[in-house]
Design a protein around this motif. Structure first.
Motif, mmCIF file in Angstrom:
data_model
loop_
_atom_site.group_PDB
_atom_site.id
_atom_site.type_symbol
_atom_site.label_atom_id
_atom_site.label_comp_id
_atom_site.label_asym_id
_atom_site.label_seq_id
_atom_site.Cartn_x
_atom_site.Cartn_y
_atom_site.Cartn_z
ATOM 1 N N PHE A 11 59.739 39.923 -3.713
ATOM 2 C CA PHE A 11 58.619 39.811 -2.789
ATOM 3 C C PHE A 11 58.417 41.169 -2.133
ATOM 4 C CE2 PHE A 11 57.393 38.166 1.647
ATOM 5 C CZ PHE A 11 56.052 38.208 1.355
ATOM 6 N N GLY A 12 57.664 42.057 -2.826
ATOM 7 C CA GLY A 12 57.556 43.436 -2.359
ATOM 8 C C GLY A 12 58.922 44.108 -2.475
ATOM 9 N N LEU A 13 59.416 44.661 -1.375
ATOM 10 C CA LEU A 13 60.744 45.261 -1.352
ATOM 11 C C LEU A 13 61.814 44.275 -0.920
ATOM 12 C CD1 LEU A 13 59.879 48.739 0.243
ATOM 13 C CD2 LEU A 13 60.170 48.158 -2.180
ATOM 14 N N VAL A 14 61.416 43.023 -0.737
ATOM 15 C CA VAL A 14 62.352 41.977 -0.331
ATOM 16 C C VAL A 14 62.789 41.190 -1.564
ATOM 17 C CG1 VAL A 14 62.663 39.913 1.080
ATOM 18 C CG2 VAL A 14 61.250 41.795 1.927
ATOM 19 N N VAL A 92 56.490 38.656 -8.138
ATOM 20 C CA VAL A 92 55.207 38.284 -7.541
ATOM 21 C C VAL A 92 54.164 39.319 -7.925
ATOM 22 C CG1 VAL A 92 53.941 37.868 -5.409
ATOM 23 C CG2 VAL A 92 56.318 37.085 -5.623
ATOM 24 N N LEU A 93 53.091 38.866 -8.584
ATOM 25 C CA LEU A 93 52.044 39.761 -9.069
ATOM 26 C C LEU A 93 50.823 39.802 -8.158
ATOM 27 C CD1 LEU A 93 52.089 38.609 -12.812
ATOM 28 C CD2 LEU A 93 53.390 40.489 -11.787
ATOM 29 N N LYS A 139 55.558 35.973 -12.537
ATOM 30 C CA LYS A 139 56.022 35.953 -13.916
ATOM 31 C C LYS A 139 57.490 35.569 -13.912
ATOM 32 C CE LYS A 139 53.532 39.015 -17.100
ATOM 33 N NZ LYS A 139 53.637 40.278 -17.872
ATOM 34 N N VAL A 140 57.888 34.709 -14.871
ATOM 35 C CA VAL A 140 59.276 34.296 -14.956
ATOM 36 C C VAL A 140 59.607 34.027 -16.425
ATOM 37 C CG1 VAL A 140 58.667 31.880 -14.544
ATOM 38 C CG2 VAL A 140 61.010 32.653 -14.104
ATOM 39 N N LEU A 148 53.523 32.935 -17.101
ATOM 40 C CA LEU A 148 52.905 33.025 -15.793
ATOM 41 C C LEU A 148 53.256 31.759 -15.029
ATOM 42 C CD1 LEU A 148 49.261 34.380 -16.321
ATOM 43 C CD2 LEU A 148 51.083 35.462 -15.004
ATOM 44 N N ALA A 149 53.237 31.830 -13.719
ATOM 45 C CA ALA A 149 53.519 30.641 -12.914
ATOM 46 C C ALA A 149 52.877 30.821 -11.549
ATOM 47 C CB ALA A 149 55.026 30.421 -12.777
#
Length: 354
Positions: A11-14, A92-93, A139-140, A148-149
């Motif tokens: 999640f970004g840098l998280v 997360v895209l 994406k997973v 995609l999800a």
């Protein structure tokens, strides 16, 4: 419950350490393939087509068949070496409105469970998505397949639902009607009235798997040596609708009756038998036509009753006129029965014109 995947949500840098669990389980009645003569179970063996020997499961690997018939063997090590960043990371895209995701793309759902220090960022992402009214497009990679999800909040947890790729969804054009069909405004309005009658909030708990229940009852009856009671199957009209407006009107009235908890066996079908006021003339639906004789029968029964009362009075006056009275009553009953068959349509048409 065993996790099917372990990794992190980027999640970004998280990074949020999580485990993935199946969110659904299909329920049904399981069957075994058995020999009909003695009930013995049917077993299958994995046999090599080259040497005819049975092969142990641990010795079976995946193979890709080439157009010329040759096969390329791929081992677990080959799959592990694939350069997929999503093998252990849910990336997360984008954040999108959930209503923009067509349901035809959605596939299997999974729940995400936070691991240790990932609880706080997990809650942060969940609340942020809920506040923004958006879902995360991610994406997973699961089971040697990247998908995609969409990730969204559900009942306090985060749910990830895999999606099909665009080239996996068939084009709808070949399934649309080829010929031009004209639908009248009155028919659309009546269909919308039916939709409105059955409209409500979605509550999946109000629906049951009747087929599974029936199978369980069948198995229970077999175990206890009882016969399964036969159920009446609904009449099949063959899918042919002679008068569309009459059928729609009957459907609306039947739905209203069900909603009101009243008997739906007579009123909707009787009204469906009446001529359509929108150009249907005296054409009726097949279902309505089968109900129409009930009216003439009822009228015919009333007519002999009145004739019988008259013949009884005549009989008390003289016995010689009894035969004549019976003949007269029979003629009147026949006349009344014939008139009764014609009367409903005329009366209905008169009421509608009024």
């Amino acid at each position: 419950m065993q996790a099917i995947w372990k990794g992190t949500v980027s999640f970004g840098l998280v990074s949020i350490p999580v485990r993935l669990y199946a969110a659904t389980e299909e329920k049904g009645v399981s069957f075994r393939q058995v020999h009909d003569a003695d009930g013995g179970r049917i077993k299958y063996k994995r046999v090599c087509s080259v040497d005819g020997e049975e092969v142990a499961y641990r010795d079976i690997v995946k193979g890709y068949e080439l157009p010329d018939g040759d096969t390329i063997v791929l081992t677990d090590e080959d799959f592990s070496a694939l350069p997929l960043a999503t093998k252990r990371v849910i990336d997360v895209l984008q954040f999108v409105p959930l209503e923009q995701v067509d349901g035809v793309y959605l596939s299997k759902p999974y729940y995400l469970s936070a691991e240790g220090p990932g609880t706080k960022p997990y809650v942060l992402l969940r609340d942020a998505l809920e506040g923004a009214g958006r879902a995360a497009l991610v994406k997973v990679a699961l089971r040697n397949r990247e998908s995609l999800a969409v990730m969204r909040p559900k009942d306090g947890a985060l749910l990830v639902q895999t999606m099909l790729w665009p080239d996996e969804v068939r084009d709808a054009a070949p399934f649309a009607p080829e010929q031009e069909v004209t639908v009248r405004d009155q028919e659309v309005a009546m269909a919308q009235s039916y939709i409105e009658t059955l409209s409500g909030d979605f509550d999946p708990s109000g629906f049951t798997d009747d087929y599974r229940v029936a199978l369980e009852q069948l198995v229970e009856a077999k175990v206890n040596g009882r016969e399964v009671p036969e159920t009446e199957e609904p009449e099949d009209s063959g899918g042919q609708v002679v008068d569309l407006m009459a059928a729609l009107r009957a459907s609306v009235e039947a739905a209203q009756s069900r909603r009101a908890g009243t008997d739906t066996a007579t009123a909707p079908a009787a009204r469906a038998a009446s001529p359509s006021s929108s150009g249907g003339g005296t054409t009726k639906t097949a279902a309505a036509a089968t109900k129409a004789p009930a009216k003439s029968t009822a009228a015919a029964k009333k007519a002999p009753a009145r004739a019988a009362a008259k013949s009884t009075t005549t009989k008390s006056t003289t016995t010689g006129s009894t035969a004549a009275a019976k003949k007269t009553a029979t003629k009147k009953a026949a006349t009344a029965s014939t008139a009764a068959k014609k009367a409903p349509a005329k009366k209905t048409a008169a009421k509608k014109s009024a």
